[in-house]
Design a protein around this motif. Structure first.
Motif, PDB file in Angstrom:
ATOM      1  N   CYS A 138      37.857   3.032  66.173  1.00 49.73           N
ATOM      2  CA  CYS A 138      38.786   3.403  67.243  1.00 49.73           C
ATOM      3  C   CYS A 138      39.830   4.386  66.723  1.00 49.73           C
ATOM      4  N   SER A 139      40.385   4.107  65.549  1.00 49.47           N
ATOM      5  CA  SER A 139      41.357   5.042  64.974  1.00 49.47           C
ATOM      6  C   SER A 139      40.710   6.394  64.752  1.00 49.47           C
ATOM      7  N   CYS A 140      39.455   6.348  64.288  1.00 52.93           N
ATOM      8  CA  CYS A 140      38.784   7.595  63.961  1.00 52.93           C
ATOM      9  C   CYS A 140      38.468   8.390  65.223  1.00 52.93           C
ATOM     10  N   SER A 141      38.077   7.684  66.293  1.00 54.07           N
ATOM     11  CA  SER A 141      37.835   8.392  67.564  1.00 54.07           C
ATOM     12  C   SER A 141      39.099   9.095  68.005  1.00 54.07           C
ATOM     13  N   SER A 142      40.209   8.366  67.972  1.00 54.65           N
ATOM     14  CA  SER A 142      41.464   8.969  68.393  1.00 54.65           C
ATOM     15  C   SER A 142      41.824  10.142  67.504  1.00 54.65           C
ATOM     16  N   PHE A 143      41.554   9.959  66.207  1.00 52.44           N
ATOM     17  CA  PHE A 143      41.860  11.041  65.270  1.00 52.44           C
ATOM     18  C   PHE A 143      41.003  12.260  65.564  1.00 52.44           C
ATOM     19  N   TYR A 162      42.101  11.921  51.786  1.00 51.18           N
ATOM     20  CA  TYR A 162      43.291  12.139  50.962  1.00 51.18           C
ATOM     21  C   TYR A 162      43.406  13.607  50.561  1.00 51.18           C
ATOM     22  N   PHE A 163      42.253  14.254  50.398  1.00 53.88           N
ATOM     23  CA  PHE A 163      42.275  15.684  50.089  1.00 53.88           C
ATOM     24  C   PHE A 163      42.968  16.465  51.203  1.00 53.88           C
ATOM     25  N   SER A 164      42.720  16.049  52.434  1.00 51.37           N
ATOM     26  CA  SER A 164      43.282  16.796  53.566  1.00 51.37           C
ATOM     27  C   SER A 164      44.791  16.612  53.671  1.00 51.37           C
ATOM     28  N   LEU A 165      45.367  15.694  52.875  1.00 51.19           N
ATOM     29  CA  LEU A 165      46.822  15.514  52.911  1.00 51.19           C
ATOM     30  C   LEU A 165      47.545  16.511  52.001  1.00 51.19           C
ATOM     31  N   PHE A 166      46.794  17.239  51.176  1.00 49.06           N
ATOM     32  CA  PHE A 166      47.430  18.133  50.207  1.00 49.06           C
ATOM     33  C   PHE A 166      48.427  19.115  50.821  1.00 49.06           C
ATOM     34  N   PRO A 167      48.131  19.699  51.979  1.00 46.78           N
ATOM     35  CA  PRO A 167      49.108  20.663  52.523  1.00 46.78           C
ATOM     36  C   PRO A 167      50.497  20.066  52.770  1.00 46.78           C
ATOM     37  N   LEU A 168      50.589  18.735  52.838  1.00 44.30           N
ATOM     38  CA  LEU A 168      51.914  18.126  52.983  1.00 44.30           C
ATOM     39  C   LEU A 168      52.765  18.355  51.742  1.00 44.30           C
ATOM     40  N   LEU A 169      52.098  18.495  50.594  1.00 42.22           N
ATOM     41  CA  LEU A 169      52.818  18.621  49.321  1.00 42.22           C
ATOM     42  C   LEU A 169      52.530  20.007  48.775  1.00 42.22           C
ATOM     43  N   HIS A 170      53.299  20.980  49.242  1.00 44.98           N
ATOM     44  CA  HIS A 170      52.958  22.364  48.929  1.00 44.98           C
ATOM     45  C   HIS A 170      53.885  22.985  47.893  1.00 44.98           C
ATOM     46  N   GLN A 171      54.984  22.279  47.499  1.00 43.13           N
ATOM     47  CA  GLN A 171      55.924  22.875  46.545  1.00 43.13           C
ATOM     48  C   GLN A 171      55.229  23.048  45.195  1.00 43.13           C
ATOM     49  N   SER A 172      55.574  24.128  44.505  1.00 47.70           N
ATOM     50  CA  SER A 172      54.820  24.447  43.292  1.00 47.70           C
ATOM     51  C   SER A 172      54.969  23.371  42.223  1.00 47.70           C
ATOM     52  N   VAL A 198      47.066  15.716  67.004  1.00 45.08           N
ATOM     53  CA  VAL A 198      46.947  14.700  65.956  1.00 45.08           C
ATOM     54  C   VAL A 198      47.465  15.271  64.640  1.00 45.08           C
ATOM     55  N   HIS A 199      48.199  14.435  63.898  1.00 48.84           N
ATOM     56  CA  HIS A 199      48.663  14.843  62.568  1.00 48.84           C
ATOM     57  C   HIS A 199      47.647  14.411  61.534  1.00 48.84           C
ATOM     58  N   GLU A 200      47.611  15.152  60.407  1.00 47.61           N
ATOM     59  CA  GLU A 200      46.681  14.789  59.339  1.00 47.61           C
ATOM     60  C   GLU A 200      46.965  13.391  58.797  1.00 47.61           C
ATOM     61  N   LYS A 201      48.258  12.971  58.890  1.00 48.90           N
ATOM     62  CA  LYS A 201      48.618  11.654  58.348  1.00 48.90           C
ATOM     63  C   LYS A 201      47.953  10.515  59.116  1.00 48.90           C
ATOM     64  N   ALA A 202      47.552  10.794  60.368  1.00 44.98           N
ATOM     65  CA  ALA A 202      46.993   9.733  61.196  1.00 44.98           C
ATOM     66  C   ALA A 202      45.691   9.193  60.627  1.00 44.98           C
ATOM     67  N   LEU A 203      45.068   9.952  59.725  1.00 41.94           N
ATOM     68  CA  LEU A 203      43.819   9.474  59.143  1.00 41.94           C
ATOM     69  C   LEU A 203      44.047   8.223  58.288  1.00 41.94           C
ATOM     70  N   LEU A 204      45.297   8.013  57.872  1.00 40.34           N
ATOM     71  CA  LEU A 204      45.601   6.799  57.110  1.00 40.34           C
ATOM     72  C   LEU A 204      45.204   5.549  57.894  1.00 40.34           C
ATOM     73  N   MET A 205      45.221   5.660  59.206  1.00 32.67           N
ATOM     74  CA  MET A 205      44.891   4.483  60.027  1.00 32.67           C
ATOM     75  C   MET A 205      43.421   4.125  59.921  1.00 32.67           C
ATOM     76  N   CYS A 206      42.575   5.074  59.494  1.00 29.10           N
ATOM     77  CA  CYS A 206      41.193   4.726  59.161  1.00 29.10           C
ATOM     78  C   CYS A 206      41.098   4.314  57.706  1.00 29.10           C
ATOM     79  N   LEU A 207      41.821   5.051  56.846  1.00 32.37           N
ATOM     80  CA  LEU A 207      41.623   4.882  55.409  1.00 32.37           C
ATOM     81  C   LEU A 207      42.107   3.522  54.917  1.00 32.37           C
TER      82      LEU A 207
END
Lengths: 484, 532
Positions: free
Chosen positions: B343-348, B388-398, B354-363
Motif C-alpha cells: 500500500c505504501s509503495c502504491s501510494s509512492f 536509500y540510494f535515491s535519498l542521496f540528493p537530500l545530502l548534497h553539501q560537498s 510524493v517526496h523521495e523520503k516517503a519510500l521509508l514507509m516501504c523500507l
C-alpha cells in the motif's frame, strides 16, 4: 559473507572518520599561528612554489619560524602532490605567503578529503592486511572482533580526522611493514618501513626491533654467503630508497645537514605542554626543567632510554619469535615515549599502533591501554574543540569492543572478575576526570591541575602496561624454553 | 548469540550524536519556525500564520508536540522561539533540535523491540540481531532525520507499536495508535487501507453473528475517531484552513527532485518525446528547473490529482482483496506486513507530489519482513539498494558526499552479509545476473556526478542531470520491485506464514508462474498506460 561483513566494517570505519571530519580542526580561526592544519597547508604552499632545495632553508619566501617544514622528504613530496591538486582547484589555496591562514568550507573539505583518502588507500588496507596475517596464526572464529577493534581505534581517528595530521600514512606504512615481516616478506617489509621512516622521523621509535629482527633473520640463514646476501639485499633496499628520496638535498653535505637539523631540533626542550611521560611526572615534584640544562637533559634522556631499549632488543635477538617481536615493538616505542627527549602527547599513537597487534594475545590489557592512550590526549582535544567526538568515540569503542564483541567470545581474561572490575573502575574514573575538568575550572593557583592529573593518571597506566609487556616478553620466553 | 538490543540502541544514539555537526536542510528552519509559531501564538492562529514560507502543514498532534517542545526550547535559547527570527540557527538551537530528534528515537527503539516480540523472534536469535541492526541503524533514518533533519524516527516508532498491537491481536489499541499516528503526520494515510481491511476482517467480521459485527464496528469507530476529535477539536471552526494546509494540491505532480516513482518515468518519457518530436518548449517553468510548482507536460496528457488518487487505490485493491480473503489469523499476519509495504509503495508510485523520503514507509516495514522469509529478504535487499540510494540528493553539501556513500555502503554490505547469514542454503536469495548488473550500475551515477561531468564541464550546462539520472535509474528499480513483489505477495500460498519460516522451501513452480505472470502483468501495465 565474511567479505560482505569486512566491507561493511571498513565502510563504517570510513563513515566514522568522515563524521569526525565535520568537526573543527586544530587552530581553526586562531590567527596568527593557527595550528597543524595550517602547518600542513603551508607546506603545500612552500613545496608547490619553491624549488626542493629551498624547502628546508630559511629564506625571505620561506620563513621557517612560521611552520617551517620539519618532517622528512616523503611528507614534503606528499605536500607537493596535494598542493598541486589544490592549486588546480583554487589557486588562492597555495599562493605564496598570501595564502597564509586560508580558511573556507571548500578548503576544509579538500583537506579533510585528503586525510580520508590516505585512510582509504593506506591505513585501512594496512590494518586489513595486518589483521589477516595475525589472525591466520590464531583461531578464526573470533577474527572479526580484532578488525573492529583495530579500525575503530579512536586515537588515530581523533588526531588525523579531527585535530588534523597524516599519521595514517606513516602508521599505515609501518603496520604494513610489520605485516610483511610477519609474513616472512622481509624485503617488502624493509622497503615499506623505510617509506614510513621517511614520512615521519618519529618512526625511529620502531627502528630497533625491526632492525634487530631483520638482522636475526639474516643470521638464521643456512650458510655464510646466504647470510651476507640477505643482509646486503636489505641494506641496499634501505639505502637506495633513502638516496632516491633525499636526492635533491644530497648535492652537498651542508644541504643534507640542513634537512637533518630541521628534523631533529635539540633546542626545543624536553617536553611540550603536558605529556604523560616520566620527565613530566617527575617535574611535578622536582622541577628538572629549571635545575638541569637542555644539553644535560638530552644526555640523561639518552642514557635512561638506552638502559631500557638495549636489554629489550638484545633479548629479541636471542628469542626471535613473532610474539616477542610484537611485544618488543610496543615496549621499545613505549620506552621512547616515556623517557626520551622532546616528546609530544601525540607520540603515544606510535605505541598504540603496534599495541593493536597485541589485541588478540592480551585483549583486556591492550584494550585498557588503548583507551587510556585516547584519554591521555584529552587536553589536546579540548583545545581543538573535539570534546564531543572524544566522548562519543570512546563510548562507541568501549561498548563495541568490550561489551559486545569481546564478551561474545568469552575471553578468559574477561572471566577474571578482579581484572574486569579494575578495568571498569579505571575507565569510569577517566570519564569522571574528563567531565570534571570540563565543567570545574581549575583553581587560580594551579591553572594546569587538570592536565597534570590526566598526565599522571595516564602515566601510571602506561608504566604498568610497559612493565606488563616486558614481563610477558621475558617470562613467556623462559616458560616456552622450559616447555620445549 | 546474545542480542544486546539496548547496547545497539546506545551505539546508534552515539552515532547520531556524532552527526550533530553535519549540515542541515531547510527542514531544520521549518521545525524551528513551528516551535516559534506554537510557542508565541494562540492556538487559533497556528494554521493561519505565514511570516515564514515554511507554514505549519502537519496535523495538530505534531503541532502540540512542537508546542510542548517549545517550552524546553525557550529555556535553552529564548531567541529560538521568536517567529520573526527567520533562519535562526545558534549552536544551542542546533544542539537542542538535533538532541530532541535523538531522544524521541527512544519511542522508535520501543517500537522495534515490541514488534520483534510480536513477531515471536527470540531475543538471542540472529534474526533479532539483524532486525535490530537494520532498524536502529537504518541508514535512511540517519540520512533524513539526523543529517537532513526531520522527526521520522519516533513516528515510525508509533507505527511499529501499532503494527505490533495488531499482530498481538489487540485490535482496538492498534487502531487507536494508528489514528494517533495519523494525527502526527498524515502521510501515513498511505498505508491506512491495509490497517482498515485487516481490522474490518479480523476484528469486526471475526464472529459470524451480525450483531457482534455491528458492535465491533461501532467500538472501532469510536476508538479510531477519538484521537482525530482530540486533534481537530480545537480547530473546529477553521477546518477548511487546516485542511488546505495539510493537503496542498497546488504543489504539482512531482517534487523539485523527482521521487523515483512512476511519475519520474512519465516525466522523462515526456521530455524524451518532446525532444524527439521537436515540440517547442513552453515558456512556463519546466520540471527540472528545481522549483516547487505546477507544470504542464509537453507531450503526454496532463495528470490531475484525481487521476493519481484513482490509480493509487486501483493498485492497492488486489493485495487488499487477498488480505481480506484470508481465513486464518495466524497465516494472515505476514501478508498484513506485505500489504503495508505494498500500500505504501502504491501510494509512492502513483501519489500526487510524493517526496523521495516517503519510500521509508516501504523500507522500514521491509526490515521486519527481511528476517521472516528468504524471498521477502531478497526483495527488501533489492529495494534497499535503490531506495536509500535515491535519498542521496537530500545530502548534497560537498563535506558529506563521502560520508553518505560510506554510510550507505556499510548498511547495504551489512544487509548482504545478513542475507547470507540468515539464509545460508537458499537459492532464492541470490539475485539474477542481470539484476546484479543493474545494482552494480548504480556506481555510474556518482562516477558521472563527481568525475565525468566536472571534467567535461557538463556540470554548468546540465546541473540537474545527475538528479534526473538518479530518479530515473532508481525509479525503474522501484517499479521493478513493485511489480515483482506484488506478484510474490499475491502468489504466496497461505501455508507459508511467518510461523513456519524455517521449513519454507523454495518452490520452482511458483517462481516460474511468477515470471509468467510478470510478463502478463507488465503487458497489462503498459496497456493501462496507453488507456490514459
Amino acid at each position: 559473507m565474511i567479505n560482505a561483513n569486512i566491507l561493511a566494517a571498513i565502510s563504517a570505519a570510513i563513515a566514522v572518520r568522515a563524521i569526525v571530519s565535520l568537526n573543527s580542526y586544530s587552530g581553526q580561526g586562531k590567527p596568527p599561528m593557527y595550528g597543524d592544519y595550517e602547518a600542513q597547508r603551508h607546506w603545500q604552499e612552500i613545496t608547490t612554489n619553491l624549488e626542493p632545495k629551498y624547502w628546508y632553508r630559511n629564506t625571505s619566501e620561506n620563513d621557517l619560524l612560521y611552520w617551517g617544514l620539519d618532517y622528512p622528504p616523503l611528507t614534503a613530496y606528499h605536500s607537493y602532490l596535494l598542493g598541486n591538486v589544490a592549486g588546480k582547484y583554487d589557486e588562492s589555496f597555495v599562493e605564496l605567503t598570501k595564502s597564509r591562514g586560508v580558511e573556507s568550507d571548500a578548503h576544509k573539505t579538500f583537506m579533510r578529503l585528503s586525510v580520508l583518502l590516505a585512510d582509504v588507500v593506506i591505513y585501512l588496507p594496512a590494518l586489513l592486511v595486518l589483521f589477516t596475517v595475525i589472525v591466520n596464526q590464531q583461531n578464526k572464529k573470533s577474527m572479526f572482533v580484532y578488525l573492529i577493534a583495530m579500525i575503530l581505534y579512536p586515537g588515530q581517528i581523533l588526531i588525523d580526522n579531527g585535530h588534523f595530521q597524516y599519521n595514517n600514512i606513516s602508521l599505515g606504512f609501518f603496520l604494513l611493514a610489520i605485516a610483511a615481516i610477519c609474513k616472512e616478506k622481509h624485503y617488502v617489509g624493509s622497503f615499506v618501513y623505510t617509506l614510513a621512516l621517511n614520512y615521519k622521523q618519529m618512526e625511529l621509535y620502531h627502528a630497533f626491533p625491526i632492525f634487530i629482527y631483520l638482522l636475526r633473520t639474516c643470521f638464521d640463514q643456512k650458510s655464510f654467503s646466504q647470510k651476507l646476501k640477505k643482509f646486503l639485499i636489505i641494506a641496499t633496499i634501505v639505502v637506495s630508497t633513502f638516496v632516491v628520496l633525499w636526492l635533491p638535498w644530497l648535492g652537498s653535505l651542508d644541504s643534507t645537514l640542513e634537512v637533518v637539523g630541521r628534523l631533529f631540533p635539540i633546542g626545543r626542550g624536553v617536553f611540550e605542554d603536558k605529556v604523560s611521560n616520566f620527565w613530566c611526572v617527575v617535574n611535578v615534584v622536582y622541577k628538572i626543567k629549571n635545575k638541569i640544562s637542555n644539553q644535560q637533559m638530552a644526555m640523561l634522556c639518552l642514557g635512561v632510554t638506552a638502559a631500557f631499549v638495549l636489554p629489550i632488543n638484545v633479548h629479541l635477538f636471542f628469542n626471535k619469535r613473532k610474539e616477542t617481536f610484537l611485544l618488543s615493538l610496543v615496549s621499545t616505542a613505549m620506552t621512547f615515549y616515556l623517557f626520551s627527549f622532546q616528546v609530544h602527547e601525540k607520540s603515544i599513537l606510535l605505541v598504540a599502533a603496534p599495541a593493536l597487534c597485541l589485541l588478540n594475545s592480551y585483549p583486556l590489557e591492550t584494550l585498557w591501554f588503548l583507551e587510556v592512550t585516547v584519554f591521555s590526549m584529552f587536553p589536546l582535544f579540548v583545545k581543538d574543540g573535539l570534546e564531543m567526538p572524544f566522548f562519543v568515540l570512546l563510548f562507541i569503542y568501549h561498548i563495541c569492543v568490550k561489551d559486545i564483541v569481546l564478551k561474545e567470545y568469552n575471553y578468559r581474561q574477561f572471566k577474571n572478575r578482579v581484572m574486569t572490575a579494575l578495568f571498569s573502575t579505571s575507565v569510569y574514573s577517566m570519564f569522571i576526570i574528563a567531565c570534571v575538568s570540563l565543567f570545574a575550572p581549575a583553581p587560580a593557583r594551579y591553572p594546569h591541575i587538570w592536565s597534570l592529573l590526566i598526565s599522571v593518571y595516564s602515566f601510571v597506566h602506561f608504566f604498568l602496561y610497559f612493565c606488563f609487556c616486558i614481563w610477558q616478553q621475558f617470562v613467556n620466553s623462559f616458560t616456552k624454553i622450559k616447555a620445549a | 548469540m546474545e542480542c544486546h538490543f539496548w547496547k545497539i540502541f546506545a551505539l546508534s544514539s552515539a552515532v547520531k550524536i556524532l552527526l550533530i555537526p553535519s549540515p542541515h536542510s531547510t527542514d531544520f528552519e521549518v521545525h524551528r519556525n513551528w516551535l516559534a509559531i506554537t510557542h508565541s501564538l494562540p492556538i487559533s492562529k497556528w494554521y493561519y500564520e505565514n511570516t515564514s514560507n515554511w507554514t505549519l502543514d502537519y496535523p495538530p498532534f505534531f503541532a502540540y508536540f512542537e508546542w510542548l517542545l517549545s517550552y524546553a526550547a525557550s529555556f535553552v535559547d529564548p531567541q529560538m522561539v521568536v517567529v520573526t527570527n527567520l533562519n535562526y540557527a545558534s549552536t544551542a538551537t542546533i544542539y537542542f533540535q538535533r538532541c530532541s530528534v535523538i531522544i524521541m528515537d527512544l519511542v522508535f527503539a520501543l517500537g522495534v523491540r515490541r514488534s520483534l516480540r510480536a513477531l515471536k523472534i527470540t531475543q538471542s536469535s540472529p534474526q533479532s540481531f539483524a532486525a535490530a541492526m537494520l532498524l536502529l541503524f537504518n541508514v535512511g533514518l540517519l540520512f533524513v532525520d539526523h543529517m537532513h533533519f526531520q522527526y521520522n524516527g519516533f513516528l515510525f516508532g508509533i507505527l511499529l507499536l501499532s503494527i505490533s498491537f495488531l499482530l498481538e491481536e489487540r485490535y482496538l489499541l492498534s487502531a487507536f495508535t494508528f489514528a494517533t499516528l495519523l494525527m502526527f503526520k498524515h502521510i501515513f494515510l498511505y498505508m491506512a487501507p491495509a490497517f482498515a481491511v485487516y481490522l474490518l476482517k479480523f476484528y469486526c467480521l471475526d464472529s459470524k453473528c451480525a450483531r457482534n459485527a455491528i458492535i465491533c464496528i461501532v467500538k472501532l469507530a469510536v476508538v479510531g475517531l477519538t484521537p482525530i476529535v482530540a486533534a481537530f477539536g480545537p480547530f473546529y471552526n477553521q477546518i477548511d484552513q487546516v485542511f488546505s494546509r495539510l493537503f496542498p494540491f497546488k504543489r504539482g505532480l512531482t517534487h523539485a527532485y523527482w521521487a523515483p516513482n512512476f511519475w519520474a518515468l512519465y516525466n522523462t518519457a515526456d521530455k524524451v518525446a518532446a525532444k524527439l518530436l521537436r515540440i517547442p518548449s513552453t515558456t512556463g517553468p519546466s520540471t527540472t528547473s528545481g522549483l516547487v510548482q505546477e507544470f504542464e507536460p509537453q507531450f503526454l496528457p496532463n495528470i490531475t490529482p484525481r487521476t493519481t488518487f484513482v490509480l493509487t487505490l486501483l493498485f492497492m485493491l488486489p493485495i487488499l482483496i487477498k488480505l481480506f480473503a484470508y481465513t486464518s489469523k495466524s497465516e494472515s499476519k505476514a501478508t498484513f506486513l506485505r500489504a503495508v509495504v505494498i500500500c505504501s509503495c502504491s501510494s509512492f508510485m502513483f501519489g500526487w507530489h510524493v517526496h523521495e523520503k516517503a519510500l521509508l514507509m516501504c523500507l522500514l516495514p521491509l526490515c521486519l519482513l527481511f528476517v521472516l522469509h528468504s524471498t521477502d529478504a531478497t526483495y527488501a535487499y533489492w529495494l534497499s539498494i535503490f531506495g536509500y540510494f535515491s535519498l542521496f540528493p537530500l545530502l548534497h553539501q560537498s563535506c558529506v558526499l563521502l560520508l553518505r556513500y560510506a554510510l550507505y555502503l556499510a548498511y547495504v554490505a551489512f544487509m548482504y552479509g545478513q542475507l547470507a547469514n540468515l539464509y545460508p542454503n537458499e537459492r532464492q536469495t541470490k539475485l539474477h545476473a542481470l539484476e546484479k548488473l543493474y545494482t552494480v550500475g548504480c556506481v555510474l551515477i556518482p562516477l558521472y556526478e563527481h568525475f565525468i561531468s566536472p571534467l567535461l564541464h557538463l556540470d554548468e550546462k546540465l546541473p540537474f542531470l545527475p538528479l534526473l539520472l538518479t530518479s530515473l535509474y532508481c525509479g525503474l528499480a522501484v517499479t521493478y520491485f513493485f511489480i515483482r513483489y506484488y506478484l510474490h505477495a499475491l502468489a504466496i500460498s497461505p501455508s507459508a506464514s511467518f510461523t513456519s519460516k524455517t521449513n519454507f522451501k523454495p518452490n520452482t513452480t511458483t517462481t516460474k508462474t511468477v515470471k509468467a505472470k510478470d510478463n502478463s502483468k507488465s503487458k497489462l501495465f503498459k496497456s493501462k498506460l496507453k488507456a490514459q
